[in-house]
Design a protein around this motif. Structure first.
Motif, short mmCIF file in Angstrom:
data_model
loop_
_atom_site.label_atom_id
_atom_site.label_comp_id
_atom_site.label_asym_id
_atom_site.label_seq_id
_atom_site.Cartn_x
_atom_site.Cartn_y
_atom_site.Cartn_z
N ASP A 130 0.98 -1.26 -0.11
CA ASP A 130 0.01 0.09 0.04
C ASP A 130 1.05 1.17 0.00
O ASP A 130 0.58 2.17 -0.64
CB ASP A 130 -0.79 0.09 1.11
CG ASP A 130 -2.29 0.92 1.13
OD1 ASP A 130 -2.33 1.34 0.20
OD2 ASP A 130 -2.79 1.18 2.15
N VAL A 131 1.94 1.15 0.86
CA VAL A 131 2.85 2.46 0.74
C VAL A 131 3.55 2.41 -0.46
O VAL A 131 3.81 3.43 -1.09
CB VAL A 131 3.76 2.19 2.15
CG1 VAL A 131 4.97 3.34 2.02
CG2 VAL A 131 2.95 2.45 3.20
N ILE A 132 4.47 1.24 -0.85
CA ILE A 132 5.43 1.55 -2.01
C ILE A 132 4.54 1.57 -3.26
O ILE A 132 4.95 2.12 -4.12
CB ILE A 132 6.40 0.42 -2.11
CG1 ILE A 132 5.92 -0.91 -2.14
CG2 ILE A 132 7.27 0.38 -0.66
CD1 ILE A 132 6.95 -2.01 -2.42
N GLY A 134 2.34 3.61 -3.77
CA GLY A 134 2.04 5.06 -3.73
C GLY A 134 3.24 5.78 -3.97
O GLY A 134 3.28 7.24 -3.98
N ALA B 102 -6.58 5.91 -2.67
CA ALA B 102 -5.07 6.09 -2.94
C ALA B 102 -3.98 5.16 -1.93
O ALA B 102 -4.18 4.08 -2.03
CB ALA B 102 -4.60 7.50 -2.73
N HIS B 103 -3.24 5.75 -1.43
CA HIS B 103 -2.20 5.47 -0.47
C HIS B 103 -2.25 6.29 0.81
O HIS B 103 -2.48 7.25 0.60
CB HIS B 103 -0.86 5.49 -1.21
CG HIS B 103 -1.02 4.57 -2.54
ND1 HIS B 103 -0.87 3.25 -2.77
CD2 HIS B 103 -1.22 5.36 -3.88
CE1 HIS B 103 -1.08 3.07 -4.02
NE2 HIS B 103 -1.13 4.38 -4.66
N PRO B 104 -1.40 5.70 1.76
CA PRO B 104 -1.44 6.44 2.99
C PRO B 104 -0.76 7.66 2.90
O PRO B 104 -1.13 8.93 3.59
CB PRO B 104 -0.27 5.57 3.94
CG PRO B 104 -0.32 4.08 3.35
CD PRO B 104 -0.72 4.48 1.81
N GLN B 105 0.22 7.94 1.85
CA GLN B 105 0.76 9.12 1.72
C GLN B 105 -0.34 10.35 1.21
O GLN B 105 -0.05 11.64 1.51
CB GLN B 105 1.95 9.22 0.66
CG GLN B 105 3.03 8.33 1.03
CD GLN B 105 2.76 6.82 0.38
OE1 GLN B 105 1.75 6.22 0.63
NE2 GLN B 105 3.79 6.23 -0.18
N ARG B 107 -3.99 9.39 1.88
CA ARG B 107 -4.77 9.58 2.87
C ARG B 107 -4.49 10.44 4.21
O ARG B 107 -5.40 10.86 4.81
CB ARG B 107 -5.17 7.95 3.47
CG ARG B 107 -5.64 7.30 2.58
CD ARG B 107 -6.22 6.06 2.77
NE ARG B 107 -5.20 4.87 3.48
CZ ARG B 107 -4.54 3.86 2.70
NH1 ARG B 107 -4.87 3.80 1.38
NH2 ARG B 107 -3.90 3.26 3.33
N HIS B 190 -3.95 -0.53 -7.78
CA HIS B 190 -4.09 -0.33 -6.57
C HIS B 190 -4.14 1.15 -6.17
O HIS B 190 -3.04 1.81 -6.18
CB HIS B 190 -3.80 -1.21 -5.35
CG HIS B 190 -4.39 -0.95 -3.99
ND1 HIS B 190 -5.66 -1.22 -3.86
CD2 HIS B 190 -4.32 -0.03 -3.17
CE1 HIS B 190 -6.27 -0.78 -2.61
NE2 HIS B 190 -5.10 -0.01 -2.24
#
Lengths: 161, 292
Positions: A130-132, A134, B102-105, B107, B190
């Motif tokens: 989920d992090v990479i 992004g 999206a992604h944590p960055q 969110r 994703h």
């Protein structure tokens, strides 16, 4: 209209005061005014992730944040991740596991992974992805980066044991 | 890829913010998390003269469970929604849908109210709001009002919010006991915008027939919609793969004004919506059975 505003921000532990136009993106402010060249600028619409920095400890896109929004906040860039002369374990892991080739995307990856591993000592594969996911890398194919994350987890666990 | 010049204010109260927004002489825009607005400004698709940043307005950042109804302040970030045990307990459907964003960055900054007010047809929050029958609280120069979701989303990026009005709170009613739900979407990668998505809630009566089915396809047209024909075709029936596939095929064929763009053609979006619809109904039934 668009008169300059005074902002006060702490970047990598040092307080700065500056006059900025409201339209100045935080990425451009950090790069061009404060000369933190590790803040890279890529897509400028939040997709590529190369400009990711920590604002009050949270990984955010500095291209989707205005410099005026950083007023009163604490910023950490890639320059603030390493401890004096020694690389951070995440950076070291990127070197050892071939987590980079051209290196353009690396600051964003390291910052995003830094936030992940600070808050979560044993992230699941899904959380890592989920992090990479992004952050966009167009050299490594991500396998090296995934290995680097797993290696960094071990390094950080060893360091805190 | 830099925004056009604009002025910026960061008021301390909602009343002050409304004052700026209600001034007809200046084209003002609310700044919440900026994760949709700032890219649009960087690309010069949006050129407001004044940004009114809500970051310092009190009491817009909260998550509360009021007798099962989940109350979200407009400035609550999606990261806070993700990490909230209150959300996970009171509204697991929202928690699941939030993880598609999206992604944590992103969110970390993206807000609940921003997504609702922005009304991107491919976004998850408007679909969740419609699926759950949300109500929105807004405050403007003429005071406060509550807007039901059925009256809120008008068309692409357009809502019932009036000039000078600020969305302040999103209220999601609790799902009835025994409700099964599912939230499905497909994106190229994703975290990208959905090419198609479908949300479902339903219940099973004592005979095992579907009832109170709600089906909300999104990313397929100007706003998320209730697929009422599918809902009617399924209510009162025994769940089966055939029933769901048939009903969702009809839903896909009947989508009005479908989106076609570089990401997906009309035909592909129709196909995705029918597959996702059937998949979502199956999963919702499984959850309803597990809950009974």
């Amino acid at each position: 209209m668009s008169d300059k505003k005074t902002i006060r921000v702490t970047v990598n532990g040092t307080a700065h005061e500056a006059q900025v136009e409201p339209r100045t993106l935080l990425a451009d402010f950090l790069r061009q005014e404060l000369h933190f060249g590790g803040v890279h600028v890529g897509c400028e619409h939040g997709v590529c992730g190369v400009c990711t920095i920590l604002m009050d400890g949270k990984a955010v896109r500095s291209c989707l944040t205005l410099a005026v929004q950083a007023d009163g906040h604490e910023i950490v860039t890639i320059e603030g991740i390493a401890n004096d002369a020694e690389l951070h374990p995440i950076q070291q892991a990127f070197i050892e596991e071939h987590g980079l080739q051209c290196g353009f995307c690396t600051p964003g990856f390291v910052i995003a992974i830094y936030e992940l591993l600070r808050d979560n000592k044993e992230p699941t594969e899904e959380q890592i992805m989920d992090v990479i996911g992004g952050e966009i890398c167009r050299c490594t194919g991500y396998e090296g980066i995934r290995k680097a994350v797993r290696s960094a987890i071990k390094k950080l666990q060893a360091a805190s044991a | 890829m830099k925004p056009a010049p604009f002025d910026y204010v960061i008021p301390a109260t909602l009343e002050e913010a409304i004052g700026y927004l209600a001034n007809d002489d200046v084209e003002a825009h609310v700044l919440a998390g900026g994760q949709s607005l700032v890219p649009a400004m960087n690309m010069r698709m949006s050129r407001p003269e004044l940004l009114v940043d809500l970051a310092k307005v009190d009491d817009l950042d909260f998550i509360r469970d009021e007798s099962g109804s989940l109350q979200l302040g407009a400035m609550t970030t999606k990261r806070d929604v993700e990490m909230s045990p209150v959300v996970a307990h009171a509204q697991p459907l929202l928690h699941a849908a939030n993880m598609w964003v999206a992604h944590p960055q992103i969110r970390n900054r993206s807000t609940v109210g921003g997504s609702i007010a922005h009304a991107d047809p491919a976004a998850e929050y408007p679909a969740v709001a419609l699926l759950l029958g949300a109500e929105f609280e807004a405050q403007g120069p003429n005071g406060k009002r509550t807007i039901p979701v059925d009256d809120f989303f008008v068309t692409y990026f357009t809502t019932a919010l009036e000039e000078g009005e600020v969305l302040t709170k999103v209220m999601l009613p609790a799902m009835a006991a025994g409700t099964g739900w599912s939230f499905q979407e497909i994106a190229r990668r994703h975290g990208d915008f959905a090419m198609a998505g479908v949300g479902v809630t339903l219940q099973l009566d004592s005979a095992g027939h579907c009832q109170n089915t709600r089906v909300v396809p999104f990313a397929l047209g100007p706003t998320p919609v209730r697929a009422t024909a599918v809902e009617e075709a399924i209510n009162g029936e025994t769940p089966s793969a055939d029933l769901f596939e048939h009903a969702c095929q009809k839903m896909a064929d009947g989508i009005e004004d479908p989106t076609s763009d570089v990401h997906a053609s009309v035909e592909y979006r129709r196909h995705l919506s029918s597959v996702l619809g059937a998949r979502a109904l199956e999963e919702a039934v499984d959850r309803a059975r597990a809950a009974n």
